[in-house]
Design a protein around this motif. Structure first.
Motif, mmCIF file in Angstrom:
data_model
loop_
_atom_site.group_PDB
_atom_site.id
_atom_site.type_symbol
_atom_site.label_atom_id
_atom_site.label_comp_id
_atom_site.label_asym_id
_atom_site.label_seq_id
_atom_site.Cartn_x
_atom_site.Cartn_y
_atom_site.Cartn_z
ATOM 1 N N THR A 135 69.647 39.861 -18.207
ATOM 2 C CA THR A 135 69.208 38.494 -17.908
ATOM 3 C C THR A 135 68.165 38.021 -18.906
ATOM 4 N N ASP A 136 67.204 38.863 -19.186
ATOM 5 C CA ASP A 136 66.134 38.491 -20.117
ATOM 6 C C ASP A 136 66.680 38.277 -21.525
ATOM 7 N N LEU A 137 67.563 39.169 -21.971
ATOM 8 C CA LEU A 137 68.120 39.038 -23.327
ATOM 9 C C LEU A 137 69.011 37.798 -23.439
ATOM 10 N N ALA A 138 69.747 37.492 -22.370
ATOM 11 C CA ALA A 138 70.578 36.275 -22.386
ATOM 12 C C ALA A 138 69.696 35.042 -22.546
ATOM 13 N N ARG A 139 68.612 34.988 -21.801
ATOM 14 C CA ARG A 139 67.725 33.823 -21.880
ATOM 15 C C ARG A 139 67.078 33.704 -23.265
ATOM 16 N N ARG A 140 66.815 34.823 -23.892
ATOM 17 C CA ARG A 140 66.149 34.807 -25.200
ATOM 18 C C ARG A 140 67.096 34.597 -26.371
ATOM 19 N N HIS A 141 68.344 35.092 -26.258
ATOM 20 C CA HIS A 141 69.204 35.133 -27.442
ATOM 21 C C HIS A 141 70.488 34.304 -27.345
ATOM 22 N N SER A 142 70.956 33.986 -26.145
ATOM 23 C CA SER A 142 72.271 33.358 -26.025
ATOM 24 C C SER A 142 72.237 31.896 -26.467
ATOM 25 N N ALA A 143 73.319 31.475 -27.145
ATOM 26 C CA ALA A 143 73.477 30.080 -27.557
ATOM 27 C C ALA A 143 74.329 29.289 -26.559
#
Length: 264
Positions: A148-156
């Motif tokens: 969840t955290d990585l999606a919020r930080r990296h996903s376009a």
């Protein structure tokens, strides 16, 4: 409303007329903006089709003295001259029995993803995105709780606001190349980024639901609607072909094999 395919007559430059009304190139050019296609020829054909069908219906409505703007007059015309009988329950049950697979509940996947954007023609960005994706997958294999955290930080993808959640996806609900790959993957985090026209997708399949048949009672309205649409398409096709013969069209001809298309 049904679409009747057209075939431009040889020569391509012949004037297009519906009865005594000419359809000029300026009008076709204006209409083309409403008909996106893979080529200019395809857009032009779709535009001509729409204009000719519209004019056939307009002229018939005028003959019958139907008043109002063109859209209202055409709606009144079709209601008056193209009544579509409602299928009865026996018809619906016969169709359902012959096409049960169309009315089942499709298989669904509960999917999360992280999109690393990269244009398909940008080789450098694609390469960098793949390497970045592999690094993130390695991190997620060690710490799956960080998705969840990585999606919020990296996903376009806009889904980043919900931690990459795409919800329950049925076939055809996402971009085609990703959709095909998802159908063959096991549950869990996939060990490589998946390519699409938008870039690289880091995908985690949380659960699967298999396809399930549905009883007639649960889909009766869908069956009835399907039969009504089929009857409408057939009736409108024959009606437009009859108008073509009665009013006269030059510059192209209607193709009576185009049963499945829809008219804009």
């Amino acid at each position: 409303m049904q679409q009747i395919a057209i075939e431009t007559l040889p020569g391509g430059g012949a004037p297009i007329r519906v009865g005594e009304v000419a359809i000029d190139e300026a009008e076709i050019a204006r209409e083309m903006q409403h008909h996106p296609a893979d080529s200019a020829d395809g857009a032009r054909e779709a535009a001509v089709r729409a204009l000719v069908v519209r004019e056939l219906l307009r002229q018939r409505a005028q003959v019958l003295g139907l008043e109002g703007d063109d859209e209202a007059a055409v709606a009144a015309l079709l209601e008056q001259e193209l009544p579509i009988p409602e299928p009865d329950e026996a018809d619906c049950r016969r169709y359902f029995d012959a096409h049960r697979e169309r009315f089942g509940e499709p298989a669904r996947l509960s999917v999360r993803h992280i999109l690393l954007a990269a244009a398909p023609d940008d080789a450098e960005a694609r390469d960098a995105g793949y390497r970045r994706g592999m690094a993130l997958i390695a991190e997620l294999e060690e710490h799956p709780e960080r998705f969840t955290d990585l999606a919020r930080r990296h996903s376009a993808c806009p889904s980043k606001e919900s931690g990459g959640e795409l919800g329950w996806l049925a076939p055809g609900q996402t971009v085609a190349e990703l959709d095909r790959a998802l159908q063959t993957l096991p549950e869990g985090l996939h060990d490589r980024p998946l390519a699409s026209r938008y870039g690289w997708h880091l995908v985690c399949i949380d659960a699967r639901r298999d396809a399930r048949p549905q009883p007639f009672e649960a889909v009766a309205e869908r069956v009835r609607h399907t039969l009504c649409e089929q009857a409408s398409r057939r009736a409108l096709r024959h009606y437009l072909l009859a108008l073509e013969a009665e009013i006269g069209v030059t510059g192209f001809r209607l193709d009576d094999d185009a049963e499945g298309a829809l008219m804009q």
